[in-house]
Design an enzyme around this catalytic site. Structure first.
Site, PDB file in Angstrom:
ATOM      1  N   SER A   1       0.883  -1.200  -0.111  1.00  0.00           N
ATOM      2  CA  SER A   1       0.040  -0.006  -0.013  1.00  0.00           C
ATOM      3  C   SER A   1       0.792   1.108  -0.019  1.00  0.00           C
ATOM      4  O   SER A   1       0.443   2.299  -0.248  1.00  0.00           O
ATOM      5  CB  SER A   1      -1.005  -0.009   1.356  1.00  0.00           C
ATOM      6  OG  SER A   1      -0.196  -0.049   2.264  1.00  0.00           O
TER       7      SER A   1
ATOM      8  N   GLU B   1      -0.740 -12.261  -1.698  1.00  0.00           N
ATOM      9  CA  GLU B   1      -2.164 -12.188  -1.890  1.00  0.00           C
ATOM     10  C   GLU B   1      -2.509 -13.438  -2.681  1.00  0.00           C
ATOM     11  O   GLU B   1      -2.058 -13.964  -3.786  1.00  0.00           O
ATOM     12  CB  GLU B   1      -2.474 -11.013  -2.755  1.00  0.00           C
ATOM     13  CG  GLU B   1      -2.074  -9.774  -2.068  1.00  0.00           C
ATOM     14  CD  GLU B   1      -2.538  -8.649  -2.588  1.00  0.00           C
ATOM     15  OE1 GLU B   1      -3.245  -8.420  -3.611  1.00  0.00           O
ATOM     16  OE2 GLU B   1      -2.349  -7.434  -2.300  1.00  0.00           O
TER      17      GLU B   1
ATOM     18  N   GLU C   1      -9.209  -9.245   4.057  1.00  0.00           N
ATOM     19  CA  GLU C   1      -9.428  -7.780   3.747  1.00  0.00           C
ATOM     20  C   GLU C   1     -10.572  -7.804   3.020  1.00  0.00           C
ATOM     21  O   GLU C   1     -10.911  -8.562   2.101  1.00  0.00           O
ATOM     22  CB  GLU C   1      -8.234  -7.294   2.707  1.00  0.00           C
ATOM     23  CG  GLU C   1      -8.676  -5.954   2.118  1.00  0.00           C
ATOM     24  CD  GLU C   1      -7.264  -5.247   1.655  1.00  0.00           C
ATOM     25  OE1 GLU C   1      -6.442  -5.801   1.626  1.00  0.00           O
ATOM     26  OE2 GLU C   1      -7.630  -4.056   1.460  1.00  0.00           O
TER      27      GLU C   1
HETATM   28  O1  KIV Z   1      -0.279  -3.201   1.463  1.00  0.00           O
HETATM   29  C1  KIV Z   1      -0.800  -3.438   2.678  1.00  0.00           C
HETATM   30  O2  KIV Z   1      -0.776  -2.382   3.271  1.00  0.00           O
HETATM   31  C2  KIV Z   1      -1.501  -4.447   3.102  1.00  0.00           C
HETATM   32  C3  KIV Z   1      -2.537  -4.203   4.130  1.00  0.00           C
HETATM   33  C4  KIV Z   1      -3.747  -3.289   3.844  1.00  0.00           C
HETATM   34  C5  KIV Z   1      -3.275  -5.498   4.831  1.00  0.00           C
HETATM   35  O3  KIV Z   1      -1.459  -5.360   2.664  1.00  0.00           O
END
Ligand code: KIV
Length: 270
Positions: A50, A118, A185
């Site tokens: 993220s 993922e 998620e």
């Molecule tokens: O990339 C991220 O921050 C994540 C979280 C939202 C679980 O995978």
């Protein structure tokens, strides 16, 4: 082979779900944030992809590279002594079991204690290969940000009974493969609760209701550091963006204002 210190942190982590204590997980991409989270007693600090959005300015996580993740994992590692450090395998870096292990090793060498990717049953060969290489693994199922372009947006999961059954199968398979935790998620709360009861390892929810074994947020959403977008389930407990704007405007005002500003105290030179 893990260091004795990491092995003992992992053992303590494994004891959390049986003891009923909730797991707290937050993201970091740089040294000061990581150090502050570590000092705030956070259990797992995730170098999440993220950061593609909240640190690097991309529209989504898809353009984050392994080199980006290695660079930021190193910075986070320097700030953390107590928590476990997790790191995301970015998009297209785990297409085969062999590539998954190589990418995971790069993150471990950069200082991660565990890696996350993922996907559920479709990713089992990669997940098993990572775990067989003695690399602690965190799963991630439900809404998968790396699939956002394919899916045409961020879509809540578990709304139909077919979807719920598939999520349950994914969670059970990733758990049975030996994951240390699984991020849930964007899953309908009742489905996430049922999945949580079905697995041995802790579920870490994000936008998946209150009944997971722990919760994770993107730290910028928690602190209000990224004011241009915040997901509806994330409540900001701070206003970092407001503080930065206020300080920058105050400084500009001083510099442009009366021209009599002591910009740097003599004792504060670096
Ligand atoms: O990339 C991220 O921050 C994540 C979280 C939202 C679980 O995978």
């Amino acid at each position: 082979m893990h260091s004795p210190e990491t092995a003992s942190k992992l053992a303590l982590f494994r004891a959390l779900k049986p003891s009923g204590r909730k797991v707290v997980m937050l993201t970091a991409a740089d040294y000061p944030c990581a150090r502050l989270l570590d000092e705030a007693d956070i259990d797992i600090i995730l170098v999440g992809d993220s950061m593609g959005m909240v640190t690097l300015g991309f529209a989504d996580t898809v353009d984050v590279t392994l080199a980006d993740m290695v660079h930021h994992t190193r910075a986070v590692r320097r700030g953390v002594t107590r928590a476990l450090v997790g790191a995301d395998l970015p998009f297209h870096t785990y297409e085969t079991p062999q590539q998954a292990v190589e990418s995971a090793r790069a993150l471990m060498e950069a200082g991660a204690d565990a890696v996350k990717l993922e996907g559920g049953i479709s990713m089992l060969p990669q997940i098993r290969a990572i775990i067989a290489a003695d690399i602690p693994f965190i799963g991630h199922i439900g809404m998968l940000p790396q699939s956002v372009r394919e899916e045409g947006g961020y879509k809540k999961k578990g709304r139909t009974s077919d979807q719920a059954a598939k999520l349950l199968d994914d969670a059970s398979a990733v758990d049975a493969a030996g994951a240390m935790a699984i991020v849930f998620e964007g899953i309908v709360a009742a489905v996430a609760a049922e999945m949580t009861r079905a697995i041995r390892c802790p579920s870490i929810g994000i936008g998946s209701g209150p009944d997971c074994d722990g919760q994770i947020l993107v730290t910028a959403d928690l602190t209000g550091a990224f004011p241009w977008f915040r997901p509806p389930f994330a409540r900001a407990r701070g206003d970092v963006a407001g503080e930065i704007s206020r300080a920058a405007r105050a400084f500009a005002e001083e510099v442009r204002g009366n021209g009599e500003v002591a910009l740097v105290e003599p004792s504060h030179s670096r």
